[in-house]
Scaffold this active site. Structure first.
Site, PDB file in Angstrom:
ATOM      1  N   VAL A   1       0.864  -1.181   0.000  1.00  0.00           N
ATOM      2  CA  VAL A   1       0.000   0.000   0.000  1.00  0.00           C
ATOM      3  C   VAL A   1       0.900   1.231   0.000  1.00  0.00           C
ATOM      4  O   VAL A   1       2.041   1.185   0.459  1.00  0.00           O
ATOM      5  CB  VAL A   1      -0.951   0.037   1.218  1.00  0.00           C
ATOM      6  CG1 VAL A   1      -2.024  -1.027   1.102  1.00  0.00           C
ATOM      7  CG2 VAL A   1      -0.177  -0.117   2.512  1.00  0.00           C
ATOM      8  N   SER A   2       0.389   2.346  -0.509  1.00  0.00           N
ATOM      9  CA  SER A   2       1.211   3.538  -0.699  1.00  0.00           C
ATOM     10  C   SER A   2       1.400   4.355   0.559  1.00  0.00           C
ATOM     11  O   SER A   2       2.396   5.060   0.704  1.00  0.00           O
ATOM     12  CB  SER A   2       0.609   4.434  -1.785  1.00  0.00           C
ATOM     13  OG  SER A   2       0.596   3.765  -3.026  1.00  0.00           O
ATOM     14  N   THR A   3       0.446   4.307   1.488  1.00  0.00           N
ATOM     15  CA  THR A   3       0.544   5.136   2.686  1.00  0.00           C
ATOM     16  C   THR A   3       0.508   4.271   3.936  1.00  0.00           C
ATOM     17  O   THR A   3      -0.055   3.171   3.958  1.00  0.00           O
ATOM     18  CB  THR A   3      -0.603   6.153   2.754  1.00  0.00           C
ATOM     19  OG1 THR A   3      -1.845   5.444   2.928  1.00  0.00           O
ATOM     20  CG2 THR A   3      -0.667   6.980   1.484  1.00  0.00           C
TER      21      THR A   3
ATOM     22  N   ARG B   1       7.909   7.393   1.542  1.00  0.00           N
ATOM     23  CA  ARG B   1       6.914   6.586   2.265  1.00  0.00           C
ATOM     24  C   ARG B   1       5.524   7.194   2.156  1.00  0.00           C
ATOM     25  O   ARG B   1       4.525   6.528   2.332  1.00  0.00           O
ATOM     26  CB  ARG B   1       7.310   6.459   3.740  1.00  0.00           C
ATOM     27  CG  ARG B   1       8.605   5.701   3.940  1.00  0.00           C
ATOM     28  CD  ARG B   1       8.889   5.524   5.415  1.00  0.00           C
ATOM     29  NE  ARG B   1       7.897   4.681   6.057  1.00  0.00           N
ATOM     30  CZ  ARG B   1       7.953   3.366   6.103  1.00  0.00           C
ATOM     31  NH1 ARG B   1       8.931   2.715   5.518  1.00  0.00           N
ATOM     32  NH2 ARG B   1       7.018   2.670   6.713  1.00  0.00           N
TER      33      ARG B   1
END
Length: 513
Positions: free
Chosen positions: A19-21, A407
């Site tokens: 997942v990106s976050t 991140r």
């Protein structure tokens, strides 16, 4: 004949999730858990073919798909290379990568090790030609989505800068970053104001830089969002010029060549900033402090006290109608005369010594040869150092171009602007180094022309104005070291100065003809 059952070879499936976050990775049942559950269900549906999900989790929570530089991807590749994995399972292709190039490299590794790749929701695998076709089509769309997000991020950054917001990047000296805003740092602000005052006083970048070095001042140290510490470095001409021309200190934000009122307060008054800009522009046209050298100080900005490793500044005094000129050690001025064996020396005497050295070269063929060899050695050494700097700058540009989004890489404007600004500065520095390397490489000296020029030095010198003499000395000489204790003088010739002087002399002769 009695039929015997044959055991199905197990297919060890590594389930990769991303997942990106960090927010998406939090909670009792996160998006990572959902992706893994889908992968496990897909494996159970193929249990008859021997599929079994590995217990090892390959989860990247809070990492962008723009780069393959992720911890779980690294672990997965190590296990693939070690032969522990037969199939890689993902929920969607873009969970593994949004970059077509990065994904192609990943698949190349999998193909080399005979490992299949499966997307649960897109129904294809790389063991078939149709699967490979679908893989490339889907990755093209994934890359298109990534570039669209990047364009939106850039537009957002531009809009924020037009509103005067700080959008990221290295924090300038004189400020601290507090809750996303620039707040003046009193100690550093005083230092910045002092540097502006020094430049107004000296009207020379070189002399101002020498004063900054004597104070031991350095550039701003800062820490990235990932906790990487960048220690402040000693100022060079580029860093000092950037500080003296930064509109940030006016409380402004620069966006596409236009200044906008910033949210942060100014620490330099408009009148002072304008005066510094006028001086910088004037110095670029007429040679700066050389043109204002009223007393003919040939070695201003060139002479250093060797025992103290400090610049020697030109000074003068009058007794009646008589003018007495001196060069005084800057360290002795600050720390007391007893700390320096040189203290001061008559300006006319040391200048006469230097001019005689230059004249002697023209009269002695052996000195011409030695000067030529020294110039060549300096040129070769400078090219070697520049080549090493260019190599490092090229690596830095490459690193910044391929750096992960971070991140929080799904659109945090500060992080995007920081990478954009750092990349632009690195490319500008690389271009400057490359131009300098070409210039020095083209500065080869013809021995016969050098001998002729130096032989003609004496008659030419006698008719030059003080300003012209100072300029020629600065062209020829990079630095003069004086040791008051030993009574010795050392001259370092400028690597490209002799060539520049020869080119100018040839041009003047051509115009006269």
């Amino acid at each position: 004949m009695i039929a015997t059952a044959t055991a199905t070879k197990p297919v060890r499936c590594a389930i990769y999730t991303r997942v990106s976050t960090a927010d998406q990775a939090a909670g009792d049942f996160s998006s990572l858990d959902n992706q893994r559950e889908s992968g496990e269900a897909y494996g159970r549906a193929h249990a008859a073919q021997g599929w079994e999900a590995l217990a090892t989790r390959y989860d990247d929570g809070g990492f962008s798909g723009a780069s393959m530089d992720r911890p779980a991807v690294a672990r997965l590749l190590r296990d693939v290379e070690a032969g522990f994995v037969d199939c890689v399972v993902v929920y969607k292709v873009d969970r593994l990568s949004r970059s077509l190039l990065g994904f192609a490299r990943m698949v190349e590794v999998l193909d080399r090790r005979g490992v299949a790749f499966v997307s649960v929701t897109q129904q294809f695998d790389t063991s078939t030609s149709m699967g490979k076709l679908m893989q490339n089509v889907l990755m093209s769309f994934a890359q298109f989505e990534r570039e669209t997000i990047a364009e939106r991020t850039r537009d957002k950054v531009v809009a924020a800068r037009r509103r005067g917001k700080w959008t990221g990047g290295p924090v300038p000296l004189g400020y601290d970053l507090v809750e996303g805003r620039l707040v003046p740092n009193e100690e550093e602000s005083a230092r910045v104001r002092a540097m502006y005052s020094m430049y107004i006083e000296h009207e020379s970048l070189r002399d101002t830089l020498a004063a900054v070095h004597e104070h031991g001042w350095r550039t701003k140290g800062w820490t990235t969002q990932r906790g990487v510490v960048h220690v402040g470095r000693p100022f060079d001409r580029t860093a000092l010029h950037r500080l003296l021309t930064s509109a940030t200190y006016l409380g402004k934000v620069l966006c596409h060549g236009k200044l906008h009122d910033g949210e942060h307060p100014a620490i330099i008054e408009q009148a002072i900033w304008d005066r510094v800009q006028r001086l910088l522009r004037a110095n670029g046209r007429n040679g700066g402090s050389i043109a204002r050298n009223k007393h003919g100080a040939l070695l201003a900005g060139l002479l250093r006290c060797r025992p103290c490793d400090a610049a020697m500044v030109h000074s003068h005094t009058r007794k009646g109608s008589k003018l007495y000129r001196y060069y005084i050690c800057g360290a002795a001025q600050r720390n007391g005369w007893s700390t320096c064996p040189t203290k001061s020396l008559p300006a006319a005497e040391i200048e006469r010594v230097i001019v005689e050295r230059i004249r002697a070269i023209g009269r002695d063929p052996e000195l011409v040869r030695a000067t030529l060899e020294a110039a060549r050695a300096q040129r070769a050494e400078q090219m070697r150092l520049l080549a090493a700097e260019i190599t490092g700058a090229e690596r830095e540009v490459k690193r910044l171009r391929t750096a992960p989004a971070g991140r929080n890489g799904n659109g945090h404007g500060g992080d995007a602007e920081a990478r954009y600004q750092a990349s632009a500065e690195a490319e500008e520095r690389l271009a400057g180094l490359q131009r300098a390397y070409v210039t020095i490489g083209q500065s080869a000296i013809d021995p016969a022309e050098l001998a002729r020029l130096l032989a003609e030095f004496e008659p030419i010198w006698s008719v030059l104005l003080p300003k012209e003499r100072a300029r020629i000395v600065r062209l020829l000489i990079q630095e003069v070291d004086y040791d008051g204790a030993a009574g010795t003088v050392g001259i370092t010739f400028a690597p490209t100065g002799i060539k520049t002087l020869m080119d100018e002399a040839g041009k003047q002769e051509g115009e006269a003809a």
